[in-house]
Design a protein around this motif. Structure first.
Motif: not given
Length: 373
Positions: A39, A41, A43, A67, A70-73, A124
């Motif tokens: 996955y 990262p 945004s 998803y 910890d792989r997105y903001e 990202f």
């Protein structure tokens, strides 16, 4: 004579839709997106205005995605809401444990400019833009990103938008009929080359290829796709990335929403005519068809229909009256029918054409109804 002229104009109006009908049935089909082995990262950017009624559920919906969190903001842009959207969003993100930042605009900017502002803060290389009042299925983000990274020629991808599955209202039925055909048209375009008729409810793109969304004219979703196409890349529609919106219950609210969308789509269409010079299937085939559908079909259809009815009335008043009554009954009892969906869409496009030149960059929330039910 009027009767046959009317028939001729109606045929000319629906001609591009017939081309698409043939294409989606016997043309090239998009394959399934690959399964993500890793996955990347991302945004996620959300722009909101007066969405206090749905923002908590929206944050929960994002957290429920397959998803990994910890792989997105999430970058949340509050566009000068007059309600408690920003406070409730902050509380919901903090409670969910989602990495986030809140941007509070000091003046109404609208979606395009809010996205551009947030993109400057994105950490990202892959950016996802999504609305505050939609809800995507658990695997939607994964399917969307999988399609985006599956081909280096793809710069942007959008999801497949539909009314909420349990919404049986007449406006939702009409929208569902339209969306089913719309999605198949976009899928065919994508399988061959590209589509620009994106759904802004869920869009992903590579930030090094789409560096900015045109915020002067047109919709953010179409402008994102056009930016990808302009740079020589593909913009595609991913039917497995399902996202749902709550359709306004009353026709007046839905009408305002659809007119705004139609206007901004037509703006984007007319602002990129230089792409017709590019030597690719999108520019040589699909884009001209879309231009015809949005700029010529509404006038041809309504003028042709008027001439047909007048010509028929001159031949047989009873027959003309009976035909009008039949169409009215179909419109009332079969609002999900293709003919009703097509006619309604022509009304939206015609009104959108009349709205060209007006500033449509800011919007009004249509999701407050969720707070009352």
């Amino acid at each position: 004579m009027l009767l046959w002229i009317g028939i001729g104009l109606i045929v000319a109006a629906v001609a591009p839709y017939i081309v698409y009908l043939i294409g989606i049935n016997i043309g090239k089909k998009p394959g399934k997106p690959p399964v993500l082995e890793e996955y990347p990262p991302i945004s996620i950017i959300i722009s909101a205005y007066n969405e206090e009624a749905v923002i908590q559920k929206r944050v929960e919906n994002i957290l429920a995605s397959s998803y990994p969190a910890d792989r997105y903001e999430v970058i949340f842009v509050d566009d000068c809401s007059s309600d408690n959207t920003r406070v409730l969003a902050e509380e919901a993100f903090r409670k969910a444990g989602i990495t986030h930042r809140i941007i509070a605009n000091t003046e109404r900017l609208g979606t395009n400019r809010s996205y551009n502002k947030a993109m400057q803060m994105a950490r990202f290389p892959i950016v996802v833009t999504t609305d505050a009042d939609v809800f995507f299925e658990r695997e939607a983000l994964a399917h969307l990103i999988a399609r985006l990274v599956s081909d280096e020629r793809i710069a942007a991808v959008c999801g497949d938008l539909h009314p909420l599955p349990d919404d049986g209202s007449h406006p939702a039925q009409m929208e569902s009929a339209y969306r089913n055909y719309y999605g198949r048209m976009c899928s065919w375009e994508s399988a061959v080359d590209s589509t620009y008729t994106f759904n802004g409810a869920l869009v992903a793109f590579k930030r090094d290829l789409v560096t900015r969304i045109d915020d002067k004219r047109g919709a953010d979703d179409a402008n994102t796709a056009f930016e990808a196409i302009r740079r020589g890349y593909r913009a595609v529609y991913e039917p497995s990335a399902l996202v749902y919106e709550d359709i306004p219950r009353d026709f007046h609210t839905q009408y305002r929403q659809k007119i705004r969308r139609a206007t901004r789509l037509i703006e984007a269409t007319t602002a990129n005519l230089d792409l017709l010079r590019h030597a690719r299937p999108f520019s040589r085939f699909f884009y001209p068809l879309r231009i015809y559908m949005y700029l010529a079909t509404p006038a041809l259809f309504f003028i042709g229909s008027a001439l047909f009815i007048v010509g028929l009335a001159l031949a047989s008043t009873t027959l003309a009256f009976g035909l009008l009554c039949l169409f009215a009954l179909i419109g009332y009892f079969r609002r999900s029918s293709t003919i009703v969906s097509f006619t309604t869409n022509q009304v939206y496009l015609a009104k959108g054409l009349l709205n060209l030149g007006k500033d449509m960059r800011v919007w009004e929330s249509t999701s407050n109804k969720l707070g009352t039910g």
